[in-house]
Design a protein around this motif. Sequence first.
Motif, mmCIF file in Angstrom:
data_model
loop_
_atom_site.group_PDB
_atom_site.id
_atom_site.type_symbol
_atom_site.label_atom_id
_atom_site.label_comp_id
_atom_site.label_asym_id
_atom_site.label_seq_id
_atom_site.Cartn_x
_atom_site.Cartn_y
_atom_site.Cartn_z
ATOM 1 N N GLN C 242 40.692 37.724 30.849
ATOM 2 C CA GLN C 242 41.139 38.868 31.645
ATOM 3 C C GLN C 242 40.254 39.040 32.871
ATOM 4 N N GLU C 243 38.957 38.895 32.660
ATOM 5 C CA GLU C 243 38.025 39.066 33.757
ATOM 6 C C GLU C 243 38.310 38.042 34.861
ATOM 7 N N TYR C 244 38.549 36.821 34.432
ATOM 8 C CA TYR C 244 38.858 35.775 35.412
ATOM 9 C C TYR C 244 40.116 36.121 36.198
ATOM 10 N N LYS C 245 41.120 36.606 35.446
ATOM 11 C CA LYS C 245 42.377 36.936 36.087
ATOM 12 C C LYS C 245 42.174 38.027 37.133
ATOM 13 N N LYS C 246 41.378 39.031 36.718
ATOM 14 C CA LYS C 246 41.094 40.160 37.587
ATOM 15 C C LYS C 246 40.384 39.673 38.851
ATOM 16 N N ARG C 247 39.360 38.864 38.593
ATOM 17 C CA ARG C 247 38.565 38.369 39.716
ATOM 18 C C ARG C 247 39.444 37.523 40.642
ATOM 19 N N TYR C 248 40.318 36.774 40.026
ATOM 20 C CA TYR C 248 41.184 35.900 40.814
ATOM 21 C C TYR C 248 42.070 36.730 41.742
#
Lengths: 97, 157, 583
Positions: C242-248
């Motif tokens: 989720q964090e990666y998605k958010k950051r992306y």
Amino acid sequence: MDGDDILDAPEGKTALEILNKETIDLLFVDWNMPKLNGLDLVKIVRKMEKYKDLPIIMVTSEAARYNVLEAIKAGVTDYIVKPITGMTVMEKIKAYM
Amino acid sequence: MQVKYIQPFVNATVKVFKEFLGVAIKPGQPFLFDHNENKYSYDISGIIGIGGQTLGIVVVSFPKLIALNLASSITGETIKIFDDTVIDLVGEIVNIIAGNAKKGLEEYKLAISLPSIVKGVNHQITGITGVPMIGIPFSTPKGNIYLFVSLKDLITA
Amino acid sequence: MKQRYKWLFTGFAAGLMILGAFILFNDILQTKSASFLVVFLSPLITALFGFISGTSVEKIFSENTILKNKNKDLQKDMLEQALKLSSDINSAMEDLQNHADQMDTIVNNINSGICFIGNDYKIESGYNDSFVSIFGDKDYLGDTIMNSVFGILDSNTKTSIADYLELCFTNKTATTSMLNDANPVKEFEFVQVVDGSVVHKIITSSISIIKNTDKEVEKIMFIFDDITSENELKKELEKRDQEYKKRYSIMVALFGNDKKVIRRFISGLEEDVESLSLKIKALKQNENNSNTISDILGTVHSIKGEAFALGFEKLSKIASDFEAFFKKIKDEILGLESNLEIIGFYEKLNNEKREFDKTIKVLEEFLAEDDERNGSNKEPSSDLDLSGSVAKHLEYENVSVDLLRKELELINKTSAKETGKQAVFTLNSSVNSIDGKKYKLLKELFLHLLRNSLAHGIETPVERLQAGKDSTGHITLDILKAGNSLVLEYTDDGSGFDIEKIKKRAIENSVVSEEEIFKMGSMDILKIVFNDGFSTSDSADMVAGVGVGMSVVKKHVFKGLKGKLSLTNKPGKGIRIIITIPV
């Protein structure tokens, strides 16, 4: 058909007639049936002296916890979740015969 | 936002104070708790764990003076020494707060642990990792008591 | 051993099942003989066991009988026999003890926590070490499982457990696997406080039915497994994902915009969050805070608008929810619950801002590495430094009008897209730069004007054509310096303010009474638009606010910029707003 008879009833009422006339060793019940539904059928069957210990297998579309609980309370022995395959049916037959 | 989980603890704290000390207390302005900010003073805390629908911790913290007062009021004797009896009594009070709060939380699927007591001047209270702790002060004539709450869904929901 | 089986199939599934049964028919015949073998053999095996275990006793009895008959060296033999008997018993006891010890070892070496309960639901002695290590070291004997193990769960779950146990003890037909499917605590959360810190455990449970010779359920064995670490790992992975998605998504928005615009935005956001924190701290519980809240609403509204224009969806959604909440409680006495909600919202916003900072830091590090690799002597990412600390002193620099143009063009584009309208925004200026301290206020002010023009002023292309206009709307901003003032002239060629609609709304919202409206000239009526919280829109969406925009314009012009504002309304043709601010 060496030693095995397979009887078939389209709905609950007919099933009850057959159960009265014959002596059955294993019963598969569909949960949803017209006229007399599966659960009610099982409750009636369990009251019959000759079917006290009959293995009854319920066929259901959903194995939610409350469904299973209801089925157990009605007197079901085991259940199969749809979609059913020949394999799953045979497994149950093997387990109870 | 899961404020609904906090209200029962607030109500229970108010109720217990009214019943044991006859003091009507009211929740004050809530704040984001920062342990490094040295403006809150307490000596003993009851820690209650919460699990299930939400995950977290609820802490009731008392300064020594209020703990002694509570103990005196319950036993009917004047207690001046902060000893094991006082600690046990505070434990009991927190237990009652937790029990009362539990009644207000019946409708939610929550697991509420038995409280455990920690003491020491401004002892470290750690919430759930990554979840801020919110403090609610209750002012009493003898000083403030605090309800600290750190619940996961409060922020991430 | 031939036996006839009759199977009855009922219901719609029957056809399919019969087919399946035929296909696998041979299979069952073979298995059937195998299972008969087991059935046939099992009594034999049982008998064999009985025979072996019974032998020693039988032997003793028979030898005793012989002894009586022989009547020779009676005492000595009897003594010998008695000794032998006792040693036999002893060794049998020892065997039993060994057996029990062995069982204990087995039970205790299983990682699962095991306990037995009788039909009074009380935990019996013999729960294992793992059981204690899962649920804690205390005395479990004599207490029901509902009070001890499940004591911390909510009462509904406890009631279902009681119902379930009753079913397990009384039901005679269902299989154990079916009963396990109905277990209400197949997976549950256990919480305890150990040494002052809270420990959360995820526990799975399953049962095993123990029946006596009368086939009645005598005990239930509960098997507990602590799956916390597996679960945590799973959650950790999900969280990272989720964090990666958010950051992306933040990165996509960062790259999709002009670098300078982003820098401005980040520095503005930093300022806004800080000022929000102060304003929220100034809120007073159990009082009416409508003034502070209007202030907060203005800030949140600006964050929402800008974030949306730049494509920071999450941030603009958070700001939008925050705004709706404040709008709802604006005129209420502030209670504890609302106050807690506000803290929660603020934390969410702050969290998202932190996410920005983190993302930018990751980007910077990545780019710095790149610089190193290229052997460049350039100050690492000087040009790309987007972080707040650097952005902060930006407000002391003059800002080029080009940047304002870019930002407003972007806002025009996204707002037009959102409202399904078409509009061209043109900015003409006789000055090249704007005082850095005034930039943010001016930008916000025109952001709100632009968004209002698109939400309310500019008509849809069809409506425009019907009105004999160009299908595309025109919005202009002319900036010129006149003496010691900066004059900003804003126009749109939309429908202008709808005086009747404003009247209707004003009466509905009890801003003014019907008699008062009757006496008011259209200029006075227009002033209502700049009132706090006034909106002709029924619902707040990403473009049309909740009646915040125009009051922010008024506040920024009069309070922030110490300027003047004049408004000309040409119904059906558009509006003209002239703002004059001292340089």
